[in-house]
Design a protein around this motif. Structure first.
Motif, PDB file in Angstrom:
ATOM      1  N   GLU A  56      42.478  25.297 108.254  1.00 40.02           N
ATOM      2  CA  GLU A  56      41.403  25.762 107.376  1.00 40.02           C
ATOM      3  C   GLU A  56      41.521  25.120 105.997  1.00 40.02           C
ATOM      4  O   GLU A  56      42.604  24.707 105.579  1.00 40.02           O
ATOM      5  CB  GLU A  56      41.447  27.287 107.245  1.00 40.02           C
ATOM      6  CG  GLU A  56      41.190  28.025 108.547  1.00 40.02           C
ATOM      7  CD  GLU A  56      39.809  27.791 109.104  1.00 40.02           C
ATOM      8  OE1 GLU A  56      38.836  27.806 108.328  1.00 40.02           O
ATOM      9  OE2 GLU A  56      39.692  27.590 110.334  1.00 40.02           O
ATOM     10  N   LEU A  57      40.396  25.095 105.302  1.00 37.51           N
ATOM     11  CA  LEU A  57      40.405  24.630 103.912  1.00 37.51           C
ATOM     12  C   LEU A  57      41.222  25.598 103.067  1.00 37.51           C
ATOM     13  O   LEU A  57      41.267  26.798 103.360  1.00 37.51           O
ATOM     14  CB  LEU A  57      38.980  24.548 103.380  1.00 37.51           C
ATOM     15  CG  LEU A  57      38.055  23.561 104.099  1.00 37.51           C
ATOM     16  CD1 LEU A  57      36.632  23.722 103.589  1.00 37.51           C
ATOM     17  CD2 LEU A  57      38.555  22.146 103.925  1.00 37.51           C
ATOM     18  N   PRO A  58      41.862  25.110 102.005  1.00 37.98           N
ATOM     19  CA  PRO A  58      42.708  25.991 101.188  1.00 37.98           C
ATOM     20  C   PRO A  58      41.998  27.256 100.697  1.00 37.98           C
ATOM     21  O   PRO A  58      42.591  28.331 100.688  1.00 37.98           O
ATOM     22  CB  PRO A  58      43.125  25.101 100.026  1.00 37.98           C
ATOM     23  CG  PRO A  58      43.083  23.714 100.585  1.00 37.98           C
ATOM     24  CD  PRO A  58      41.946  23.715 101.564  1.00 37.98           C
ATOM     25  N   ALA A  59      40.747  27.141 100.299  1.00 39.70           N
ATOM     26  CA  ALA A  59      40.019  28.316  99.810  1.00 39.70           C
ATOM     27  C   ALA A  59      39.833  29.342 100.937  1.00 39.70           C
ATOM     28  O   ALA A  59      39.970  30.550 100.711  1.00 39.70           O
ATOM     29  CB  ALA A  59      38.672  27.900  99.249  1.00 39.70           C
ATOM     30  N   GLN A  60      39.532  28.859 102.128  1.00 42.14           N
ATOM     31  CA  GLN A  60      39.343  29.757 103.265  1.00 42.14           C
ATOM     32  C   GLN A  60      40.667  30.285 103.800  1.00 42.14           C
ATOM     33  O   GLN A  60      40.732  31.388 104.334  1.00 42.14           O
ATOM     34  CB  GLN A  60      38.600  29.021 104.390  1.00 42.14           C
ATOM     35  CG  GLN A  60      37.178  28.690 104.052  1.00 42.14           C
ATOM     36  CD  GLN A  60      36.345  29.950 103.910  1.00 42.14           C
ATOM     37  OE1 GLN A  60      36.446  30.857 104.727  1.00 42.14           O
ATOM     38  NE2 GLN A  60      35.537  30.000 102.870  1.00 42.14           N
ATOM     39  N   ARG A  61      41.702  29.499 103.647  1.00 39.78           N
ATOM     40  CA  ARG A  61      43.020  29.868 104.168  1.00 39.78           C
ATOM     41  C   ARG A  61      43.490  31.207 103.605  1.00 39.78           C
ATOM     42  O   ARG A  61      43.982  32.068 104.334  1.00 39.78           O
ATOM     43  CB  ARG A  61      44.024  28.764 103.836  1.00 39.78           C
ATOM     44  CG  ARG A  61      45.304  28.849 104.598  1.00 39.78           C
ATOM     45  CD  ARG A  61      46.212  27.684 104.306  1.00 39.78           C
ATOM     46  NE  ARG A  61      45.546  26.433 104.658  1.00 39.78           N
ATOM     47  CZ  ARG A  61      45.756  25.274 104.045  1.00 39.78           C
ATOM     48  NH1 ARG A  61      46.617  25.203 103.054  1.00 39.78           N
ATOM     49  NH2 ARG A  61      45.113  24.196 104.416  1.00 39.78           N
ATOM     50  N   GLU A  62      43.331  31.395 102.306  1.00 39.13           N
ATOM     51  CA  GLU A  62      43.781  32.648 101.670  1.00 39.13           C
ATOM     52  C   GLU A  62      42.976  33.844 102.167  1.00 39.13           C
ATOM     53  O   GLU A  62      43.523  34.920 102.412  1.00 39.13           O
ATOM     54  CB  GLU A  62      43.680  32.528 100.145  1.00 39.13           C
ATOM     55  CG  GLU A  62      44.226  33.724  99.407  1.00 39.13           C
ATOM     56  CD  GLU A  62      45.679  34.020  99.722  1.00 39.13           C
ATOM     57  OE1 GLU A  62      46.041  35.217  99.788  1.00 39.13           O
ATOM     58  OE2 GLU A  62      46.467  33.073  99.900  1.00 39.13           O
ATOM     59  N   ILE A  63      41.679  33.654 102.338  1.00 38.48           N
ATOM     60  CA  ILE A  63      40.825  34.743 102.839  1.00 38.48           C
ATOM     61  C   ILE A  63      41.245  35.132 104.250  1.00 38.48           C
ATOM     62  O   ILE A  63      41.419  36.317 104.557  1.00 38.48           O
ATOM     63  CB  ILE A  63      39.340  34.309 102.799  1.00 38.48           C
ATOM     64  CG1 ILE A  63      38.885  34.141 101.354  1.00 38.48           C
ATOM     65  CG2 ILE A  63      38.461  35.312 103.536  1.00 38.48           C
ATOM     66  CD1 ILE A  63      37.540  33.464 101.200  1.00 38.48           C
ATOM     67  N   TRP A  64      41.411  34.129 105.114  1.00 43.18           N
ATOM     68  CA  TRP A  64      41.828  34.402 106.488  1.00 43.18           C
ATOM     69  C   TRP A  64      43.218  35.018 106.523  1.00 43.18           C
ATOM     70  O   TRP A  64      43.488  35.919 107.330  1.00 43.18           O
ATOM     71  CB  TRP A  64      41.798  33.140 107.339  1.00 43.18           C
ATOM     72  CG  TRP A  64      40.412  32.728 107.726  1.00 43.18           C
ATOM     73  CD1 TRP A  64      39.776  31.586 107.363  1.00 43.18           C
ATOM     74  CD2 TRP A  64      39.495  33.454 108.539  1.00 43.18           C
ATOM     75  NE1 TRP A  64      38.513  31.560 107.908  1.00 43.18           N
ATOM     76  CE2 TRP A  64      38.317  32.699 108.639  1.00 43.18           C
ATOM     77  CE3 TRP A  64      39.549  34.678 109.197  1.00 43.18           C
ATOM     78  CZ2 TRP A  64      37.213  33.127 109.361  1.00 43.18           C
ATOM     79  CZ3 TRP A  64      38.443  35.098 109.917  1.00 43.18           C
ATOM     80  CH2 TRP A  64      37.288  34.330 109.994  1.00 43.18           C
ATOM     81  N   ASN A  65      44.100  34.554 105.665  1.00 39.83           N
ATOM     82  CA  ASN A  65      45.460  35.088 105.626  1.00 39.83           C
ATOM     83  C   ASN A  65      45.438  36.581 105.307  1.00 39.83           C
ATOM     84  O   ASN A  65      46.161  37.371 105.928  1.00 39.83           O
ATOM     85  CB  ASN A  65      46.299  34.316 104.606  1.00 39.83           C
ATOM     86  CG  ASN A  65      47.775  34.596 104.761  1.00 39.83           C
ATOM     87  OD1 ASN A  65      48.251  34.825 105.867  1.00 39.83           O
ATOM     88  ND2 ASN A  65      48.498  34.562 103.665  1.00 39.83           N
ATOM     89  N   ARG A  66      44.590  36.964 104.349  1.00 37.33           N
ATOM     90  CA  ARG A  66      44.468  38.384 103.996  1.00 37.33           C
ATOM     91  C   ARG A  66      43.938  39.204 105.167  1.00 37.33           C
ATOM     92  O   ARG A  66      44.418  40.309 105.443  1.00 37.33           O
ATOM     93  CB  ARG A  66      43.543  38.548 102.785  1.00 37.33           C
ATOM     94  CG  ARG A  66      44.302  38.995 101.556  1.00 37.33           C
ATOM     95  CD  ARG A  66      43.396  39.220 100.380  1.00 37.33           C
ATOM     96  NE  ARG A  66      42.961  37.906  99.904  1.00 37.33           N
ATOM     97  CZ  ARG A  66      41.740  37.614  99.497  1.00 37.33           C
ATOM     98  NH1 ARG A  66      40.814  38.536  99.482  1.00 37.33           N
ATOM     99  NH2 ARG A  66      41.421  36.409  99.091  1.00 37.33           N
ATOM    100  N   LYS A  67      42.923  38.670 105.842  1.00 34.27           N
ATOM    101  CA  LYS A  67      42.344  39.386 106.978  1.00 34.27           C
ATOM    102  C   LYS A  67      43.359  39.544 108.114  1.00 34.27           C
ATOM    103  O   LYS A  67      43.442  40.603 108.736  1.00 34.27           O
ATOM    104  CB  LYS A  67      41.104  38.649 107.487  1.00 34.27           C
ATOM    105  CG  LYS A  67      39.928  38.733 106.543  1.00 34.27           C
ATOM    106  CD  LYS A  67      38.739  37.993 107.115  1.00 34.27           C
ATOM    107  CE  LYS A  67      37.539  38.108 106.188  1.00 34.27           C
ATOM    108  NZ  LYS A  67      36.338  37.492 106.785  1.00 34.27           N
TER     109      LYS A  67
END
Length: 106
Positions: A56-67
């Motif tokens: 994933e793109l870095p910006a999306q990575r953090e969101i997915w990681n939280r989920k």
């Protein structure tokens, strides 16, 4: 190849299903081992999701990681509740068996 976008909804549904299974276990409608099998499958799916994070793109990575972390915490909570209930039922069965044995000695 599977992506997070495809797999995450399935994992979220499995997490929901495990909560429903916990309620069934607590109502005596389902064996605790069935709940633990589903929780193990959910854990495997979450591990796979974490492996897919790197794509994933870095910006999306953090969101997915939280989920993913939120689902993992929910699964952990469900597992603890299931284990607690399983221990409670097992100790009740053991106490009932011991009581019956003592009553049979009379």
């Amino acid at each position: 190849m599977t992506s997070i976008v495809e797999l995450f909804p399935k994992s979220r549904k499995l997490a929901y299903d495990t909560k429903q299974q916990l309620a069934q276990v607590q109502n005596g409608l389902l064996c605790p081992s069935e709940l633990f099998i589903s929780l193990d499958e959910l854990s495997r799916q979450l591990d796979l999701l974490e492996n897919l994070l790197n794509r994933e793109l870095p910006a999306q990575r953090e969101i997915w990681n939280r989920k993913i972390l939120e689902l993992r915490e929910d699964a952990s909570s469900t597992r603890r509740q299931g284990q607690m209930y399983d221990r409670m039922v097992s100790s009740g069965i053991r106490q009932r068996r011991e009581r019956d044995e003592l009553m049979a000695r009379r």
